[in-house]
Design an enzyme around this catalytic site. Structure first.
Site, short mmCIF file in Angstrom:
data_model
loop_
_atom_site.label_atom_id
_atom_site.label_comp_id
_atom_site.label_asym_id
_atom_site.label_seq_id
_atom_site.Cartn_x
_atom_site.Cartn_y
_atom_site.Cartn_z
N CYS A 2 0.96 -1.19 -0.05
CA CYS A 2 -0.01 -0.10 -0.03
C CYS A 2 0.72 1.39 0.15
O CYS A 2 2.18 1.26 0.23
CB CYS A 2 -0.79 -0.18 1.15
SG CYS A 2 -1.88 -1.79 1.51
N ARG A 27 2.64 1.89 -6.93
CA ARG A 27 2.94 0.39 -6.05
C ARG A 27 1.78 -0.21 -6.51
O ARG A 27 1.70 -1.40 -5.80
CB ARG A 27 2.92 1.09 -4.67
CG ARG A 27 4.16 1.99 -4.31
CD ARG A 27 3.86 2.77 -3.03
NE ARG A 27 4.28 1.83 -1.86
CZ ARG A 27 5.24 1.52 -1.25
NH1 ARG A 27 6.44 2.05 -1.79
NH2 ARG A 27 5.27 0.76 -0.41
N TRP A 73 -3.96 -1.98 -1.40
CA TRP A 73 -4.17 -3.10 -2.32
C TRP A 73 -4.21 -4.17 -1.52
O TRP A 73 -3.72 -4.80 -0.49
CB TRP A 73 -2.59 -3.39 -2.74
CG TRP A 73 -2.25 -4.32 -3.73
CD1 TRP A 73 -2.32 -4.36 -5.13
CD2 TRP A 73 -1.85 -5.86 -3.82
NE1 TRP A 73 -2.19 -5.31 -5.63
CE2 TRP A 73 -1.81 -6.42 -5.03
CE3 TRP A 73 -1.60 -6.60 -2.50
CZ2 TRP A 73 -1.54 -7.81 -5.18
CZ3 TRP A 73 -1.31 -7.88 -2.82
CH2 TRP A 73 -1.47 -8.51 -3.85
N ASN A 97 0.28 0.13 6.43
CA ASN A 97 0.67 -0.75 5.06
C ASN A 97 1.41 -1.92 5.71
O ASN A 97 2.09 -1.70 6.74
CB ASN A 97 1.96 -0.01 4.45
CG ASN A 97 2.58 -0.80 3.30
OD1 ASN A 97 2.11 -1.62 2.87
ND2 ASN A 97 3.84 -0.16 2.83
N GLY A 98 1.24 -3.12 5.33
CA GLY A 98 1.78 -4.37 5.81
C GLY A 98 0.89 -5.47 6.22
O GLY A 98 -0.26 -5.28 5.77
N GLU A 481 11.92 -14.02 -18.85
CA GLU A 481 11.61 -12.52 -18.57
C GLU A 481 10.75 -11.83 -19.63
O GLU A 481 9.72 -11.14 -19.34
CB GLU A 481 13.12 -11.87 -18.47
CG GLU A 481 12.62 -10.11 -18.33
CD GLU A 481 12.09 -9.85 -16.98
OE1 GLU A 481 11.61 -8.61 -16.87
OE2 GLU A 481 12.00 -10.65 -16.06
N LYS A 485 7.06 -10.49 -18.65
CA LYS A 485 6.36 -9.26 -19.20
C LYS A 485 5.16 -9.39 -19.92
O LYS A 485 4.40 -8.59 -19.68
CB LYS A 485 7.38 -8.52 -20.03
CG LYS A 485 8.69 -7.99 -19.42
CD LYS A 485 8.23 -6.73 -18.52
CE LYS A 485 9.27 -6.92 -17.08
NZ LYS A 485 9.27 -7.65 -16.10
N GLU A 488 2.35 -9.90 -17.57
CA GLU A 488 2.04 -8.95 -16.48
C GLU A 488 1.22 -8.19 -17.05
O GLU A 488 0.22 -7.25 -16.31
CB GLU A 488 3.23 -8.36 -16.08
CG GLU A 488 4.20 -9.15 -15.01
CD GLU A 488 5.41 -8.46 -14.63
OE1 GLU A 488 5.94 -8.34 -13.45
OE2 GLU A 488 6.23 -8.05 -15.52
N HIS A 504 10.42 -32.68 -24.65
CA HIS A 504 9.95 -33.26 -23.33
C HIS A 504 8.57 -32.98 -22.65
O HIS A 504 8.46 -32.76 -21.39
CB HIS A 504 11.20 -33.22 -22.13
CG HIS A 504 12.27 -33.60 -22.86
ND1 HIS A 504 12.65 -35.04 -22.36
CD2 HIS A 504 13.48 -33.19 -23.13
CE1 HIS A 504 13.92 -35.26 -22.99
NE2 HIS A 504 14.33 -34.21 -23.40
N LYS A 603 3.91 -2.75 -7.33
CA LYS A 603 5.27 -2.55 -7.66
C LYS A 603 5.95 -2.86 -6.67
O LYS A 603 7.04 -3.66 -6.71
CB LYS A 603 5.32 -0.94 -7.87
CG LYS A 603 6.81 -0.66 -8.18
CD LYS A 603 7.25 -1.13 -9.55
CE LYS A 603 8.46 -0.85 -10.28
NZ LYS A 603 9.03 -1.47 -11.31
#
Length: 608
Positions: A2, A27, A73, A97-98, A481, A485, A488, A504, A603
């Site tokens: 948050c 964030r 969040w 926040n937490g 990566e 991306k 996301e 395989h 973020k």
């Protein structure tokens, strides 16, 4: 996860609180709210963007010299107005926040004392707990301190009370919180970017700190209760660095900032003829000389950077290297080795899992620690004994780009420093590698010129529901990566595999509706990769190949080729990830997703 902003000043702080929340939007969040003191306690909350909260504040002509604000969040309880912060209790309001791990037992205790809960959050427990503690403590700061002693978990909090309008109380443990010292007041926020509008003078708090902010001063006490002075520092951030400028999105801006970000990261080597371990700290020479292996701890994109570094460290420096997902490492029984260099990689330096994994490694007796991070005053930088600042500048887009490539540049520097100390890097090789590093910004600039061609690929690509990314050796982590991306920001399901693993299992997925993206540098594994690509074509799969000079892969029906301007040897991963970033960005544009703030993501992952 948050964002918190708090202020007490001689002027109206509502615009500052709202602008601070806007600066913290990167964030990630699903709701927002604020509470101010002006002849009483006034609270506004909304689901959605900060702009909606700002519209409410404007319609009510909200004006006050004291206030707290928050972007949430969701962790406990769905995104809704009833779960949005601030939470109120007995004339006080609180943002957090937490995560409070013992909130269920505290909630049961508080219900037994007669408190009624209006939300599903763990945060409301703190608000009621502070109210309960006020029954036996005169000052708000004392009540907050007593409440904090009951909490288990991570938190950064800010509290105001209508009967003490001259104070804002803030506290932190495990979650970031920074103070701002201004000419007209005192401020607090989850990071310094939210404070640049009023001041560049900042104070970084330590775990357990509790601060009483007033319009004419502040006092800091430790968890043990003693008063302490924390140094005022001048933030290296600038307001311009967090502005969007001419770009459509922060992600696009940050992709195109990569040449300069890498140049800034490598500035310390300047025109140096040799690598020195002191780049990583004054004691780096003796530490590096003592280590016999490397352990890399990271999450997400930073984990992929660590995977690339494993190839470099083993090939160039001859050091056995393992790369661990931080959230897994801290919870498994590992075999510690005191001769290990533990490298923690994080963009924000506040990543909860990486920070906890670093502390766990130290608790096992592994004291040779190095932090690679983009935020100089962050918790991870303060925890490690050695540190290297990547100098990417503020990264606002949730999907990391320039932070990743600067991490790769820093990890290659680390590789060279370790190789030199171990006698595995002669003068000619060192000179060649340094020249390649210095040329990186120019080389990346040339790759960025391919954006129009990549945009055309993205238009064909965006209608797909699945994608497969392939790479070999050094470039398998780059394939990972690229897939990350795409997932996301475009929400296209994507997976990555070493190309040799096709037979395989993954080959069963390949058909005309499954595009395959291949990273095909002109290296020792190119011929084997070409065979893997033929396996895809034989099953009707459509190939999108990012090759480079000399790869000699020809375009044909079902095979789209894009050649990078040059082959870059060991540093090729830094170049090859850039077109994958652009592909994801333009696919997301075509699909119309929220590029900078993708759904469900944040973020700075400051909770488990």
């Amino acid at each position: 996860m948050c964002g918190i902003v708090a202020a007490i000043a001689t002027h109206n702080v509502v615009p500052m609180l709202l602008e601070g929340l806007r600066k913290l939007e990167y964030r990630g969040y699903d709701s927002a709210g604020l509470a101010v003191l002006n002849g009483g306690l006034h609270r506004l909350r909304s689901v959605g963007r900060v702009a909606e909260l700002a519209a409410q504040a404007d319609s009510e002509s909200l004006h006050a010299p004291v206030g707290i604000a928050h972007t949430r969040w969701a962790t406990h309880g769905v995104p809704s107005e009833r779960n949005a912060h601030p939470h109120v209790s007995g004339g006080l309001a609180l943002v957090h926040n937490g995560i409070i791990e013992n909130h269920e037992s505290l909630k049961a205790e508080l219900i037994g004392l007669g408190y009624a809960f209006q939300s599903d959050t763990d945060t409301e427990v703190i608000a009621h707990l502070v109210t309960e503690q006020r029954k036996c403590h005169d000052g708000l700061a004392d009540a907050v301190a007593a409440a904090c002693r009951r909490l288990i978990g991570a938190y950064a909090i800010a509290v105001v009370a209508e009967d003490q309008p001259g104070h804002v109380i803030v506290a932190r443990h495990g979650s970031p919180l920074v103070l701002g010292v201004g000419e007209q007041g005192y401020y607090a926020a989850s990071d310094a970017s939210a404070l640049l509008q009023v001041t560049r003078k900042v104070i970084y708090l330590e775990d357990g700190d509790i601060v009483d902010l007033a319009s004419n001063g502040l006092s800091v006490r430790t968890a043990a209760g003693g008063e302490v002075t924390r140094a005022v520092q001048l933030s290296s951030l600038s307001a311009d660095a967090v502005e969007l400028g001419p770009y459509r999105h922060y992600m696009q801006k940050e992709i195109f900032e990569q040449p300069q970000a890498i140049a800034n990261t490598l500035e310390l080597i300047g025109q140096a003829r040799s690598i020195t371990p002191q780049l990583f700290g004054v004691h780096a020479t003796e530490v590096f000389a003592a280590v016999r292996r490397v352990l890399i701890l990271a999450c997400g994109t930073s984990y992929h950077a660590g995977m690339v570094a494993r190839y470099w460290l083993e090939e160039v420096a001859g050091l056995p290297t393992s790369v661990e997902i931080a959230s897994e490492y801290r919870y498994r029984c590992s075999v510690p080795d005191t001769d290990t260099l533990v490298v923690a990689i994080s963009q924000s330096g506040e990543t909860a899992d990486t920070l906890a994994a670093l502390r766990h490694a130290r608790s096992l007796g592994q004291e040779h620690t190095l932090a690679l991070c983009n935020v100089p005053e962050s918790a991870i930088m303060r925890t490690a004994s050695l540190r290297f600042l990547t100098r990417a500048g503020p990264e606002i887009g949730v999907a990391s780009t320039k932070a990743y490539t600067t991490q790769l540049a820093a990890l290659f520097l680390l590789t060279l420093a370790l190789a030199k100390l171990r006698g595995r890097l002669d003068e000619a090789e060192e000179s060649r590698h340094l020249a390649a590093l210095r040329h990186l910004p120019v080389a990346i600039g040339r790759v960025l010129e391919l954006e129009p061609d990549i945009q055309k690929w993205a238009e064909r690509f965006a209608g797909k529901h699945h994608a497969l990314f392939l790479g070999r050796g050094l470039h398998y982590p780059i394939a990972l990566e690229g897939a990350l991306k795409l997932k996301e920001i475009s929400y296209i399901h994507a997976e990555a595999y070493p190309a040799g693993e096709l037979k395989h299992g993954p080959l069963a997925l390949v058909d005309r509706d499954m595009p395959v993206i291949a990273v095909a540098p002109n290296d020792a594994l190119l011929e084997k990769l070409k065979s893997n690509l033929q396996e895809v074509r034989a099953r009707g799969g459509e190939l999108y190949v990012f090759a480079d000079a000399g790869s000699e892969i020809g375009a044909s029906e079902g095979i789209q080729i894009l050649n990078l301007p040059e082959h870059y040897g060991l540093l090729s991963p830094v170049l090859h990830v850039v077109p994958l970033q652009l592909l994801a960005y333009h696919a997301a544009l075509v699909k119309g997703t929220d590029v900078d703030k993708p759904r469900n993501l944040a973020k700075s992952v400051t909770v488990e």
